[in-house]
Design a protein around this motif. Structure first.
Motif, PDB file in Angstrom:
ATOM      1  N   PHE A  43       0.769  -1.498  -0.004  1.00 57.53           N
ATOM      2  CA  PHE A  43      -0.104   0.163   0.078  1.00 57.53           C
ATOM      3  C   PHE A  43       1.208   1.458   0.195  1.00 57.53           C
ATOM      4  CE2 PHE A  43       1.101  -0.530   4.382  1.00 57.53           C
ATOM      5  CZ  PHE A  43       0.574  -1.264   5.126  1.00 57.53           C
ATOM      6  N   SER A  44       1.991   1.015   0.009  1.00 56.85           N
ATOM      7  CA  SER A  44       3.115   2.303  -0.310  1.00 56.85           C
ATOM      8  C   SER A  44       3.994   2.763  -1.193  1.00 56.85           C
ATOM      9  CB  SER A  44       4.299   2.318   0.605  1.00 56.85           C
ATOM     10  OG  SER A  44       4.431   1.128   1.223  1.00 56.85           O
ATOM     11  N   PRO A  45       3.477   3.589  -1.686  1.00 54.61           N
ATOM     12  CA  PRO A  45       4.178   3.734  -3.345  1.00 54.61           C
ATOM     13  C   PRO A  45       5.274   3.225  -3.712  1.00 54.61           C
ATOM     14  CG  PRO A  45       3.770   6.104  -2.799  1.00 54.61           C
ATOM     15  CD  PRO A  45       3.523   4.821  -1.430  1.00 54.61           C
ATOM     16  N   LEU A 228      -8.642   3.485  11.159  1.00 53.39           N
ATOM     17  CA  LEU A 228      -7.679   4.678  10.342  1.00 53.39           C
ATOM     18  C   LEU A 228      -7.087   5.440  11.119  1.00 53.39           C
ATOM     19  CD1 LEU A 228     -11.405   5.857   7.983  1.00 53.39           C
ATOM     20  CD2 LEU A 228      -9.272   4.652   7.535  1.00 53.39           C
ATOM     21  N   VAL A 229      -6.104   4.966   9.697  1.00 56.09           N
ATOM     22  CA  VAL A 229      -4.822   6.613   9.996  1.00 56.09           C
ATOM     23  C   VAL A 229      -5.164   7.522   9.605  1.00 56.09           C
ATOM     24  CG1 VAL A 229      -2.066   7.116   9.377  1.00 56.09           C
ATOM     25  CG2 VAL A 229      -3.422   4.815   9.889  1.00 56.09           C
ATOM     26  N   GLY A 230      -5.754   8.669  10.713  1.00 57.60           N
ATOM     27  CA  GLY A 230      -6.694   9.943  10.408  1.00 57.60           C
ATOM     28  C   GLY A 230      -5.277  10.408   9.767  1.00 57.60           C
ATOM     29  N   ASP A 231      -6.193  11.222   8.010  1.00 54.97           N
ATOM     30  CA  ASP A 231      -6.057  11.738   7.233  1.00 54.97           C
ATOM     31  C   ASP A 231      -4.543  10.886   6.475  1.00 54.97           C
ATOM     32  OD1 ASP A 231      -7.198  13.603   6.731  1.00 54.97           O
ATOM     33  OD2 ASP A 231      -5.993  15.280   8.221  1.00 54.97           O
ATOM     34  N   ASP A 232      -4.378   9.145   6.224  1.00 58.47           N
ATOM     35  CA  ASP A 232      -3.410   8.879   6.249  1.00 58.47           C
ATOM     36  C   ASP A 232      -3.676   8.932   5.235  1.00 58.47           C
ATOM     37  OD1 ASP A 232      -2.265   6.414   5.158  1.00 58.47           O
ATOM     38  OD2 ASP A 232      -3.788   4.920   5.868  1.00 58.47           O
ATOM     39  N   PRO A 233      -2.058   9.262   4.140  1.00 61.63           N
ATOM     40  CA  PRO A 233      -1.463   9.673   2.644  1.00 61.63           C
ATOM     41  C   PRO A 233      -1.110   8.595   1.932  1.00 61.63           C
ATOM     42  CG  PRO A 233       0.287   9.381   4.854  1.00 61.63           C
ATOM     43  CD  PRO A 233      -0.792   8.816   5.257  1.00 61.63           C
ATOM     44  N   VAL A 241      -8.316  -0.554   5.631  1.00 62.25           N
ATOM     45  CA  VAL A 241      -8.572  -0.571   6.451  1.00 62.25           C
ATOM     46  C   VAL A 241     -10.589  -0.759   6.593  1.00 62.25           C
ATOM     47  CG1 VAL A 241      -9.091   0.542   8.533  1.00 62.25           C
ATOM     48  CG2 VAL A 241      -6.859   0.043   7.968  1.00 62.25           C
ATOM     49  N   THR A 242     -11.331   0.705   5.883  1.00 65.65           N
ATOM     50  CA  THR A 242     -12.181   0.982   5.291  1.00 65.65           C
ATOM     51  C   THR A 242     -13.047  -0.411   4.862  1.00 65.65           C
ATOM     52  OG1 THR A 242     -11.727   2.661   4.366  1.00 65.65           O
ATOM     53  CG2 THR A 242     -14.289   2.176   4.115  1.00 65.65           C
TER      54      THR A 242
END
Ligand SMILES: Cc1cc2nc3c(=O)[nH]c(=O)nc-3n(C[C@H](O)[C@H](O)[C@H](O)COP(=O)(O)OP(=O)(O)OC[C@H]3O[C@@H](n4cnc5c(N)ncnc54)[C@H](O)[C@@H]3O)c2cc1C
Length: 330
Positions: A43-45, A228-233, A241-242
């Protein structure tokens, strides 16, 4: 370097560039652990999973910075080309497992509290395809990762009765529900234990398999299985997660979520597991399942450096200075 995963290779690149004679011992083949979850998308670029120096040496054929790669794509598009690119400067021994590390003359009980005086080299017992041998080094970086050293599913974080007997290595990994052998997952009842992103990945994947039901056990008793990580980058992480949380909340979904449940014992085998569970909502019960997947996290293999004096954090097992810094940031 112990391990030719992304971290070992990046460290070797830096080490060789700094003028050190650099050797990697890799238990399997380059990128072996990443290949074990090769069907899963990161999930990370790509730009976050590679160094600037690594991207430069791999050159133009590398993945795009913003690409969301699967583990297999990461391995074939970057990890393996990086290993080839540094091959002239770095010696990479594949099928070469480091079994234990000590020092030539300063043993574990020597120079207690005065380790800064140590000057002798590290010695490593290495098991390769041609038998055992000893290597020595001035500096050792443990880049052996954590995958493959899975946490148990039992209550208290230890194995529950029966777990060591009936669970196999594959029961702690992320199955490929779309690849070879995917047919096995159709019309099954699967029990998934864990509340991290690997567990979420498995729950979402299994929920898409025809007529398969999932019982999802999480130790935590929060409003949702994952936070959820707040304002997930990382949008892909937020989407995962959603999706997993929605499946847990939706009573018509094939996922039955048991928050706060503990696994007490396990018996049986594929197609006929029985799992004793203490569920705060429904009490003690025995759940019948075709498959059990334990995704409760992984830890480093700390036995490797048991003969060294490594000051560890008693809560996380991490080297104390690193752990303190990370905990300070949490
Ligand atoms: C499903 C999944 C998805 C992930 N998604 C992401 C993501 O999106 N973004 C992210 O940043 N991270 C993600 N991760 C975490 C990812 O695993 C790490 O970022 C990365 O692989 C860690 O690299 P590493 O080199 O430390 O360890 P590994 O990739 O585990 O490599 C360790 C290497 O050491 C070797 N080894 C182990 N023990 C020995 C020994 N005793 N002797 C010799 N060699 C040994 C292994 O064979 C392996 O090749 C994900 C992990 C999983 C499981």
């Amino acid at each position: 370097m112990i391990g030719a995963g992304p971290i070992g290779l990046e460290a070797a690149l830096r080490s060789a560039a700094s003028g050190f004679e650099t050797v990697i011992h890799e238990r399997g083949t380059v990128g072996a652990n990443v290949r074990r979850w090769g069907h899963v998308e990161l999930f990370s670029p790509f730009v976050m999973n590679s160094s600037q120096a690594g991207r430069k040496i791999v050159g133009a054929g590398r993945p795009a910075d913003d690409a969301l790669l699967s583990g297999d794509e990461f391995a074939s598009g970057y990890i393996e080309p990086l290993a080839r690119a540094i091959g002239g400067e770095v010696t990479i021994h594949e099928h070469s497992q480091v079994v234990a590390i000590s020092r030539e003359s300063t043993w574990k009980h020597h120079l207690v509290g005065r380790r800064s005086e140590v000057t002798d080299r590290f010695v490593l017992l290495v098991e390769g395809s041609e038998g055992e041998s000893v290597d020595t080094a001035d500096v050792v970086l443990d880049c052996s990762g954590t995958w493959g050293n899975h946490n148990p599913i039992g209550a208290g974080g230890i194995w529950c009765p029966g777990e060591r007997r009936v669970m196999t290595t594959g029961d702690y990994e992320i199955p490929n529900t779309e690849g070879d052998g995917a047919g096995w997952y159709t019309r099954r009842h699967m029990l998934v234990v864990g509340s991290g992103h690997s567990a979420a990945t498995v729950v979402v994947a299994l929920s898409g398999v025809s007529e398969t039901r999932v019982t999802w056990i999480t130790r935590g008793q929060k409003e949702t299985p994952l936070e959820l990580v707040g304002d997930d980058p990382l949008p892909a992480r937020a989407a995962l997660v959603t999706a997993a949380n929605q499946l847990a909340a939706d009573e018509s979904s094939p996922v039955d979520w048991l928050p706060g449940a503990l696994v007490l014992a396990i018996d049986g085998g594929p197609g006929h597991f029985s799992v004793a569970v203490d569920d705060p909502g429904r009490g003690r019960q025995v759940i019948a399942a075709d498959g059990v997947l334990g995704l409760t996290g992984c830890r480093p293999d700390r036995s490797l450096y048991g003969e060294l004096q490594v000051h560890e954090c008693y809560a996380t097992g991490g080297p104390i200075r690193l752990a303190a810094q990370l905990l300070g940031e949490a």
